[in-house]
Motif scaffolding. Structure first.
Motif, PDB file in Angstrom:
ATOM      1  N   LEU A 171       0.761  -1.355   0.114  1.00 21.93           N
ATOM      2  CA  LEU A 171       0.090  -0.002  -0.082  1.00 21.93           C
ATOM      3  C   LEU A 171       0.831   1.290  -0.052  1.00 21.93           C
ATOM      4  CD1 LEU A 171      -2.757   1.176   0.243  1.00 21.93           C
ATOM      5  CD2 LEU A 171      -2.574   0.926   2.766  1.00 21.93           C
ATOM      6  N   ALA A 172       1.866   1.286   0.832  1.00 17.34           N
ATOM      7  CA  ALA A 172       3.008   2.406   0.892  1.00 17.34           C
ATOM      8  C   ALA A 172       3.484   2.647  -0.365  1.00 17.34           C
ATOM      9  CB  ALA A 172       3.917   2.172   2.155  1.00 17.34           C
ATOM     10  N   GLU A 173       3.860   1.480  -1.092  1.00 22.51           N
ATOM     11  CA  GLU A 173       4.299   1.785  -2.599  1.00 22.51           C
ATOM     12  C   GLU A 173       3.449   1.960  -3.676  1.00 22.51           C
ATOM     13  OE1 GLU A 173       5.891  -2.333  -3.334  1.00 22.51           O
ATOM     14  OE2 GLU A 173       7.623  -1.893  -1.961  1.00 22.51           O
ATOM     15  N   THR A 174       2.377   1.935  -3.507  1.00 20.81           N
ATOM     16  CA  THR A 174       1.351   2.163  -4.262  1.00 20.81           C
ATOM     17  C   THR A 174       1.014   3.525  -4.056  1.00 20.81           C
ATOM     18  OG1 THR A 174       0.008   0.163  -4.142  1.00 20.81           O
ATOM     19  CG2 THR A 174      -1.319   1.801  -5.169  1.00 20.81           C
ATOM     20  N   VAL A 175       1.090   3.996  -2.809  1.00 19.40           N
ATOM     21  CA  VAL A 175       0.858   5.476  -2.636  1.00 19.40           C
ATOM     22  C   VAL A 175       2.053   6.239  -3.201  1.00 19.40           C
ATOM     23  CG1 VAL A 175       0.854   7.244  -0.509  1.00 19.40           C
ATOM     24  CG2 VAL A 175      -0.777   5.304  -0.640  1.00 19.40           C
ATOM     25  N   ALA A 176       3.283   5.784  -3.033  1.00 22.08           N
ATOM     26  CA  ALA A 176       4.445   6.529  -3.234  1.00 22.08           C
ATOM     27  C   ALA A 176       4.443   6.599  -4.860  1.00 22.08           C
ATOM     28  CB  ALA A 176       5.537   5.786  -2.975  1.00 22.08           C
ATOM     29  N   HIS A 213       1.800   9.209  -5.727  1.00 16.13           N
ATOM     30  CA  HIS A 213       2.298  10.614  -5.421  1.00 16.13           C
ATOM     31  C   HIS A 213       3.333  10.782  -6.600  1.00 16.13           C
ATOM     32  CE1 HIS A 213       5.205  13.181  -3.482  1.00 16.13           C
ATOM     33  NE2 HIS A 213       4.090  13.811  -2.915  1.00 16.13           N
ATOM     34  N   SER A 214       4.148  10.240  -6.993  1.00 14.64           N
ATOM     35  CA  SER A 214       5.119  10.557  -8.244  1.00 14.64           C
ATOM     36  C   SER A 214       4.288  10.724  -9.272  1.00 14.64           C
ATOM     37  CB  SER A 214       6.105   9.486  -8.530  1.00 14.64           C
ATOM     38  OG  SER A 214       5.547   8.249  -8.943  1.00 14.64           O
ATOM     39  N   GLU A 215       3.478   9.810  -9.806  1.00  9.87           N
ATOM     40  CA  GLU A 215       2.617  10.321 -10.970  1.00  9.87           C
ATOM     41  C   GLU A 215       1.891  11.695 -10.851  1.00  9.87           C
ATOM     42  OE1 GLU A 215       0.029   6.937 -11.322  1.00  9.87           O
ATOM     43  OE2 GLU A 215       1.461   5.458 -11.997  1.00  9.87           O
TER      44      GLU A 215
END
Length: 178
Positions: free
Chosen positions: A145-150, A153-155
């Motif tokens: 989930l944290a990787e998906t949020v990151a 966020h970058s997108e």
């Protein structure tokens, strides 16, 4: 609101007085391998030999997996021997004068109780392993989930930068037209 649980009275002196006493023991009848038993007949988990059941594995720290396999093999052998005895036309007698089938049934019951005891001894370890697995799964879920949020966020940052650049270019073109 629902009323508080009955255990609230155990903390009447405050939580800092220590943990509450254990709940009262279960009373009444329950079933073990389909046979009704009273709570008074219940043997201690720590010591099978306190009751009338012989302990078929050594005391102390043992390899439960190895002993479970051994007891299951013994159970299979006793069961097959019991079937052989039951299929005989004559009723063979054991050394003590009882029918051999009654002796074998008693031995099968002892084996089942010992297997049940060994499995109950493993419950804390199994619960601990289950809890470890649940926590590992939770960490993996949260990490993904944290990787998906990151990633999102970058997108979003990239989209904002491109939008900002496009707006600045449009403003620059509009200013130069004036």
């Amino acid at each position: 609101f629902a009323p508080p649980p009955v255990t609230w009275s155990l903390y009447a002196d405050g939580v800092d007085k220590g943990p509450p006493p254990p709940p009262p023991l279960m009373e009444g009848t329950f079933a073990v391998f389909g046979a009704p038993m009273e709570t008074e007949e219940l043997q201690s988990l720590q010591d099978l030999s306190r009751g009338q059941v012989p302990q078929l594995f050594p005391q102390g720290d043992i390899d439960c997996k190895r002993w479970l396999k051994k007891l299951l093999r013994d159970l299979m052998q006793k069961y097959l021997k019991l079937l052989d005895v039951l299929l005989q036309p004559e009723v063979p007698l054991a050394v003590d004068g009882r029918p051999e089938s009654a002796v074998l049934i008693e031995e099968v019951q002892y084996l089942f109780l010992n297997i049940s005891h060994l499995l109950n001894m493993q419950r804390p370890a199994i619960a601990r392993q289950h809890l470890i697995k649940l926590l590992q799964d939770q960490v993996e879920r949260r990490t993904s989930l944290a990787e998906t949020v990151a990633q999102v966020h970058s997108e979003v940052g990239t989209m904002l930068q491109s939008t900002q650049k496009a707006m600045l270019d449009k403003v620059a073109v509009t200013i130069s037209d004036l």
